[in-house]
Write a protein that holds these residues in place. Structure first.
Motif, PDB file in Angstrom:
ATOM      1  N   VAL A  43       0.849  -1.191   0.000  1.00 23.29           N
ATOM      2  CA  VAL A  43       0.000   0.000   0.000  1.00 23.29           C
ATOM      3  C   VAL A  43       0.884   1.240   0.000  1.00 23.29           C
ATOM      4  O   VAL A  43       1.790   1.365   0.834  1.00 23.29           O
ATOM      5  CB  VAL A  43      -0.933   0.012   1.229  1.00 23.29           C
ATOM      6  N   CYS A  44       0.633   2.127  -0.957  1.00 22.12           N
ATOM      7  CA  CYS A  44       1.335   3.408  -0.973  1.00 22.12           C
ATOM      8  C   CYS A  44       0.599   4.352  -0.023  1.00 22.12           C
ATOM      9  O   CYS A  44      -0.568   4.689  -0.257  1.00 22.12           O
ATOM     10  CB  CYS A  44       1.362   3.991  -2.389  1.00 22.12           C
ATOM     11  N   GLU A  45       1.255   4.767   1.034  1.00 19.15           N
ATOM     12  CA  GLU A  45       0.572   5.503   2.091  1.00 19.15           C
ATOM     13  C   GLU A  45       0.551   7.015   1.875  1.00 19.15           C
ATOM     14  O   GLU A  45      -0.095   7.730   2.643  1.00 19.15           O
ATOM     15  CB  GLU A  45       1.235   5.182   3.437  1.00 19.15           C
ATOM     16  N   TYR A  46       1.241   7.499   0.843  1.00 21.13           N
ATOM     17  CA  TYR A  46       1.367   8.951   0.670  1.00 21.13           C
ATOM     18  C   TYR A  46       1.033   9.387  -0.763  1.00 21.13           C
ATOM     19  O   TYR A  46       1.132   8.611  -1.719  1.00 21.13           O
ATOM     20  CB  TYR A  46       2.798   9.395   0.978  1.00 21.13           C
ATOM     21  N   MET A  47       0.670  10.649  -0.876  1.00 24.36           N
ATOM     22  CA  MET A  47       0.630  11.355  -2.145  1.00 24.36           C
ATOM     23  C   MET A  47       1.888  12.221  -2.172  1.00 24.36           C
ATOM     24  O   MET A  47       2.165  12.959  -1.214  1.00 24.36           O
ATOM     25  CB  MET A  47      -0.618  12.237  -2.252  1.00 24.36           C
ATOM     26  N   TYR A  48       2.649  12.141  -3.263  1.00 24.92           N
ATOM     27  CA  TYR A  48       3.919  12.860  -3.355  1.00 24.92           C
ATOM     28  C   TYR A  48       3.823  13.974  -4.396  1.00 24.92           C
ATOM     29  O   TYR A  48       3.087  13.871  -5.384  1.00 24.92           O
ATOM     30  CB  TYR A  48       5.044  11.909  -3.752  1.00 24.92           C
ATOM     31  N   PHE A  49       4.619  15.014  -4.170  1.00 23.67           N
ATOM     32  CA  PHE A  49       4.765  16.110  -5.121  1.00 23.67           C
ATOM     33  C   PHE A  49       6.254  16.289  -5.380  1.00 23.67           C
ATOM     34  O   PHE A  49       7.041  16.406  -4.428  1.00 23.67           O
ATOM     35  CB  PHE A  49       4.167  17.408  -4.577  1.00 23.67           C
ATOM     36  N   ILE A  50       6.654  16.277  -6.655  1.00 28.27           N
ATOM     37  CA  ILE A  50       8.083  16.380  -6.991  1.00 28.27           C
ATOM     38  C   ILE A  50       8.501  17.848  -7.038  1.00 28.27           C
ATOM     39  O   ILE A  50       8.037  18.610  -7.892  1.00 28.27           O
ATOM     40  CB  ILE A  50       8.391  15.706  -8.340  1.00 28.27           C
ATOM     41  N   VAL A  51       9.368  18.224  -6.128  1.00 28.51           N
ATOM     42  CA  VAL A  51       9.937  19.574  -6.122  1.00 28.51           C
ATOM     43  C   VAL A  51      11.113  19.635  -7.074  1.00 28.51           C
ATOM     44  O   VAL A  51      11.299  20.596  -7.827  1.00 28.51           O
ATOM     45  CB  VAL A  51      10.382  19.963  -4.697  1.00 28.51           C
ATOM     46  N   LYS A  52      11.932  18.571  -7.050  1.00 29.73           N
ATOM     47  CA  LYS A  52      13.111  18.507  -7.911  1.00 29.73           C
ATOM     48  C   LYS A  52      13.422  17.044  -8.192  1.00 29.73           C
ATOM     49  O   LYS A  52      13.367  16.214  -7.289  1.00 29.73           O
ATOM     50  CB  LYS A  52      14.304  19.165  -7.222  1.00 29.73           C
ATOM     51  N   GLY A  53      13.734  16.736  -9.454  1.00 27.17           N
ATOM     52  CA  GLY A  53      14.118  15.376  -9.785  1.00 27.17           C
ATOM     53  C   GLY A  53      13.145  14.699 -10.732  1.00 27.17           C
ATOM     54  O   GLY A  53      12.293  15.337 -11.351  1.00 27.17           O
ATOM     55  N   ALA A  54      13.277  13.383 -10.833  1.00 25.32           N
ATOM     56  CA  ALA A  54      12.440  12.603 -11.746  1.00 25.32           C
ATOM     57  C   ALA A  54      12.198  11.216 -11.171  1.00 25.32           C
ATOM     58  O   ALA A  54      13.103  10.604 -10.595  1.00 25.32           O
ATOM     59  CB  ALA A  54      13.108  12.493 -13.118  1.00 25.32           C
ATOM     60  N   LEU A  55      10.972  10.721 -11.334  1.00 29.51           N
ATOM     61  CA  LEU A  55      10.580   9.386 -10.876  1.00 29.51           C
ATOM     62  C   LEU A  55       9.948   8.640 -12.041  1.00 29.51           C
ATOM     63  O   LEU A  55       9.393   9.246 -12.960  1.00 29.51           O
ATOM     64  CB  LEU A  55       9.557   9.473  -9.734  1.00 29.51           C
ATOM     65  N   MET A  56      10.033   7.309 -11.984  1.00 31.28           N
ATOM     66  CA  MET A  56       9.356   6.512 -13.004  1.00 31.28           C
ATOM     67  C   MET A  56       8.508   5.437 -12.347  1.00 31.28           C
ATOM     68  O   MET A  56       8.871   4.872 -11.311  1.00 31.28           O
ATOM     69  CB  MET A  56      10.365   5.866 -13.955  1.00 31.28           C
ATOM     70  N   GLY A  57       7.349   5.177 -12.960  1.00 31.34           N
ATOM     71  CA  GLY A  57       6.504   4.076 -12.532  1.00 31.34           C
ATOM     72  C   GLY A  57       6.816   2.853 -13.372  1.00 31.34           C
ATOM     73  O   GLY A  57       6.978   2.955 -14.597  1.00 31.34           O
ATOM     74  N   CYS A  58       6.940   1.685 -12.746  1.00 33.84           N
ATOM     75  CA  CYS A  58       7.306   0.464 -13.455  1.00 33.84           C
ATOM     76  C   CYS A  58       6.407  -0.682 -13.031  1.00 33.84           C
ATOM     77  O   CYS A  58       5.897  -0.714 -11.910  1.00 33.84           O
ATOM     78  CB  CYS A  58       8.750   0.059 -13.150  1.00 33.84           C
ATOM     79  N   THR A  59       6.256  -1.638 -13.924  1.00 32.66           N
ATOM     80  CA  THR A  59       5.600  -2.893 -13.606  1.00 32.66           C
ATOM     81  C   THR A  59       6.358  -3.997 -14.316  1.00 32.66           C
ATOM     82  O   THR A  59       7.244  -3.726 -15.139  1.00 32.66           O
ATOM     83  CB  THR A  59       4.118  -2.868 -14.040  1.00 32.66           C
ATOM     84  N   SER A  60       6.043  -5.226 -14.011  1.00 31.48           N
ATOM     85  CA  SER A  60       6.745  -6.353 -14.619  1.00 31.48           C
ATOM     86  C   SER A  60       5.760  -7.278 -15.309  1.00 31.48           C
ATOM     87  O   SER A  60       4.640  -7.475 -14.839  1.00 31.48           O
ATOM     88  CB  SER A  60       7.518  -7.140 -13.547  1.00 31.48           C
ATOM     89  N   HIS A  61       6.205  -7.818 -16.448  1.00 28.41           N
ATOM     90  CA  HIS A  61       5.380  -8.788 -17.173  1.00 28.41           C
ATOM     91  C   HIS A  61       6.296  -9.848 -17.767  1.00 28.41           C
ATOM     92  O   HIS A  61       7.170  -9.543 -18.582  1.00 28.41           O
ATOM     93  CB  HIS A  61       4.583  -8.098 -18.280  1.00 28.41           C
ATOM     94  N   LYS A  62       6.133 -11.096 -17.297  1.00 27.03           N
ATOM     95  CA  LYS A  62       6.958 -12.216 -17.750  1.00 27.03           C
ATOM     96  C   LYS A  62       8.443 -11.917 -17.606  1.00 27.03           C
ATOM     97  O   LYS A  62       9.253 -12.173 -18.514  1.00 27.03           O
ATOM     98  CB  LYS A  62       6.621 -12.561 -19.208  1.00 27.03           C
TER      99      LYS A  62
END
Length: 313
Positions: A43-62
């Motif tokens: 469970v992701c417990e927070y809502m985030y706001f990016i002040v500086k930087g970069a994030l990526m969302g990933c998932t896996s398949h096979k």
């Protein structure tokens, strides 16, 4: 926090009471490049706001890692599948760069949602934008070819391609990294060529204007190329690709502009005929002059002269 409130205020005014709630409950989070912000199946417990930087969302398949989104400064980030802590996340989020974040716990956020209209409205607009972007991205990835996906990404995310790892962007666009690199290089060469053509084109215009080369009726692409110090092939390429004109159309445009200026001068028109002006401008025959003038102006030289006289009255 001022940056976050500034982004929110572009959507809807934020009152003092809500500002105080954010001041009280916002947390500062620093995350290093490669660090996982939250994992799949938790469970992701927070809502985030990016002040500086970069994030990526990933998932896996096979066993294959798939990039689902990339977010940078001024973006909100949380679990999509488990938004507001409503369930387990089906994706994990990783820092692409060292990043500074602001975070608010879902319990506090949900409490504010329960009675604060402006916060509900702001997040509704944020979610609408996210889903529109996601729909557009999904569409181009399903139906667009590799070049169209590249153009879509560079248009919607200017500067990201040079900032983010190539493999990451390739995964997001469902393109092989080698293919993305090849497309990127081809567009870089094209842009470099345009800059190069532009420099040569400006040099050509400066020379033709200064020396009035167009008035030479025997002017040819080879002789003009020698005068400005380039090969005739290079000059032809610049004319075709930078000016989108053939050599004769380019020179005739100068000749016609010169004749138009002469027609506008009453003293010149009292002493010279249109045919005399045409020969002086570099045209070798009356028929070539009339044909070129009508092609550029959409009317004969005589019609243009009468129209000009009528406008001056």
């Amino acid at each position: 926090m001022g940056l976050l409130l500034g982004v929110m205020r572009t959507i809807h005014p934020v009152d003092f009471k809500l500002t105080r709630e954010f001041e009280k409950h916002l947390l500062k989070v620093k995350i290093k490049k490669g660090q996982v912000l939250f994992k799949e199946d938790e469970v992701c417990e927070y809502m985030y706001f990016i002040v500086k930087g970069a994030l990526m969302g990933c998932t896996s398949h096979k066993g294959k890692k798939i990039t689902t989104y990339i977010s940078v400064e001024n973006d909100f980030v949380s679990s999509i599948s488990g938004l507001h802590g409503s369930g387990y996340s089906k994706e994990h989020v990783v820092a692409v760069e060292d990043s500074d974040l602001l975070a608010m716990h879902n319990d506090e956020l949900n409490r504010l949602f329960s009675y604060n209209f402006e916060l509900n409205y702001i997040f509704r607009v944020v979610l609408e934008k996210y889903y529109k972007d996601a729909q557009q991205r999904a569409h181009i990835i399903r139906v667009g070819n590799a070049k169209e996906r590249y153009l879509y990404f560079t248009k919607t995310n200017p500067g990201y391609l040079d900032r983010l790892p190539l493999e990451l962007v390739a995964s997001l666009l469902n393109i092989k990294p080698s293919t993305l690199l090849s497309i990127k290089k081809s567009f870089s060469v094209s842009n470099s060529s345009n800059e190069e053509f532009g420099g040569c084109g400006q040099m050509l215009e400066a020379y033709v204007n200064k020396h009035q080369s167009f008035r030479n009726k025997d002017l040819r692409v080879q002789s003009l190329a020698r005068e400005i110090g380039v090969s005739s092939h290079r000059l032809s390429v610049v004319l075709n690709n930078y000016f989108n004109k053939s050599f004769i159309d380019y020179i005739n445009q100068y000749r016609i502009n010169w004749i138009k200026e002469s027609i506008a001068n009453p003293e010149i028109m009292q002493n010279f005929t249109l045919e005399a002006l045409a020969y002086s401008a570099g045209f070798s025959s009356r028929s070539a002059f009339y044909s070129a003038f009508k092609k550029v102006m959409g009317m004969s030289p005589l019609e243009y002269a009468k129209k000009l006289q009528k406008e001056k009255r």
